[in-house]
Scaffold this active site. Structure first.
Site, PDB file in Angstrom:
ATOM      1  CB  CYS A 238      -0.980  -0.018   1.172  1.00  0.00           C
ATOM      2  SG  CYS A 238      -0.252   0.166   2.812  1.00  0.00           S
TER       3      CYS A 238
ATOM      4  CG  HIS B 106      -4.682   0.047   3.659  1.00  0.00           C
ATOM      5  ND1 HIS B 106      -3.935  -0.871   2.955  1.00  0.00           N
ATOM      6  CD2 HIS B 106      -5.599   0.538   2.786  1.00  0.00           C
ATOM      7  CE1 HIS B 106      -4.384  -0.931   1.699  1.00  0.00           C
ATOM      8  NE2 HIS B 106      -5.385  -0.085   1.576  1.00  0.00           N
TER       9      HIS B 106
ATOM     10  CG  HIS C 262      -6.535   0.473  -1.935  1.00  0.00           C
ATOM     11  ND1 HIS C 262      -6.836  -0.089  -0.718  1.00  0.00           N
ATOM     12  CD2 HIS C 262      -7.478  -0.022  -2.797  1.00  0.00           C
ATOM     13  CE1 HIS C 262      -7.886  -0.887  -0.832  1.00  0.00           C
ATOM     14  NE2 HIS C 262      -8.298  -0.854  -2.084  1.00  0.00           N
TER      15      HIS C 262
END
Length: 344
Positions: free
Chosen positions: A259, A308, A320
């Protein structure tokens, strides 16, 4: 006369052992009778457990990224210090050679001053502490000795700094290995769960994941939200060019990402250097807590520990790298616990 002997009795220890064994046998029998047969997890239960393991793996991945980033910085810093020490040692040697030349010249003109002899055979710190000898030196010799003393102190400080950083580097490498093993352990546990599924169930899950990737990447209404800036727009376009790239822990492009690897790579393509980890990226710009104020290209963070991160894509969507087994794609922000955005 008949002998009436008392019957021999079993020892207490033997009776206790037999009694305990009998009781254990009764308990085992009862447990065996009452135990329910182990039930195989359903496909949905396996998926839920696997998703949880993937999330835990991503948490460990961000710690791994942080340790790796710190290791690289420490290695550069140590290399710089060691280069400085090497150059400083050369300078020190030249200063000493210069003082030696002064002593040689003095000897030729009538003998070496006792104070210079003292320096050449001992530490200049000790020498300069003997203030009573300073009046025996020429101004040129005093200046040379002070330069040597300053250089020695400088080198000692740099060597101590290098030693501390080397200890930190060793600790960081240990942490890096621990986090790497933790990530690999979580992924292995997830794979073990997936292996309990039938071939048909595995195909169904794979098809479900493929549909999520396709629908998220190809049929998303992003609305008409403006970009946060020209560079944010360029970063978002760079990330869009990597839609479909696989998630790989510790990867930062150009063909695979985790990420924070995607967000740091995307901004690098726009000429902006941002930190490697999601936790560090959360502290680089102004925070935006109201989702309605987000603009395309803003960083968006999820989960309480901020493990994240993605790029705001507009219309409540995030672009993402989700987790192991998925690819770079769009996803509804409502699918995850949003914390805040950051405008770089």
């Amino acid at each position: 006369m008949a002998s009436h002997r008392r019957p021999k009795q079993q020892s207490r220890a033997r009776v206790t052992v037999l009694t305990t064994a009998a009781a254990a046998a009764v308990v085992l029998s009862a447990n065996a009778a009452n135990a329910a047969p182990s039930q195989k997890l359903t496909k949905d239960q396996v998926k839920a457990k696997v998703d949880k393991l993937y999330q835990e793996a991503e948490q460990a991945t961000e710690k791994f990224n942080g340790a790796k980033d710190k290791q690289q910085k420490l290695q550069k810093e140590i290399s710089t210090i060691q280069d400085n020490v090497a150059r400083g040692q050369q300078d020190l040697n030249k200063l000493r050679d210069g003082l030696g030349s002064l002593a040689t010249s003095q000897y030729r003109s009538g003998g070496i001053d006792p104070s210079v002899q003292l320096f050449l055979s001992s530490n200049p710190d000790d020498f300069l502490d003997k203030a009573s000898t300073l009046d025996q030196l020429s101004a040129q010799q005093v200046d040379a000795l002070k330069k040597i003393q300053d250089k020695q102190r400088e080198l000692a400080q740099e060597r101590a700094e290098a030693a501390d950083k080397l200890k930190d580097l060793s600790s960081t490498r240990t942490q890096l290995e621990e986090k790497k093993k933790e990530v690999q352990g979580k992924l292995a546990a997830a794979q073990k769960l997936l292996n309990t599924l039938t071939a048909k169930e595995k195909q169904e899950l794979a098809a479900q994941q493929a549909r999520a990737d396709r629908s998220s990447s190809q049929r998303v209404n992003l609305g008409d939200a403006p970009p946060a800036s020209g560079r944010a727009s360029a970063a978002f376009s760079a990330a869009q060019s990597r839609i479909g790239s696989p998630y790989v822990y510790g990867a930062s492009g150009p063909s695979s990402f985790d990420c924070s690897g995607l967000t740091s790579w995307a901004y690098a393509q726009a000429g902006v250097s941002i930190p490697r980890t999601s936790e560090a990226q959360a502290n680089i710009g102004s925070r935006i807590y109201d989702q309605s104020q987000l603009k395309v290209g803003d960083l968006v963070f999820f989960y309480g520990d901020l493990h994240h991160v993605g790029l705001y894509a507009g219309n409540g969507q995030v672009l993402h790298a989700p987790h192991t087994g998925a690819v770079v794609r769009y996803e509804a922000m409502s699918d995850m616990p949003f914390q805040f955005g950051v405008r770089v």
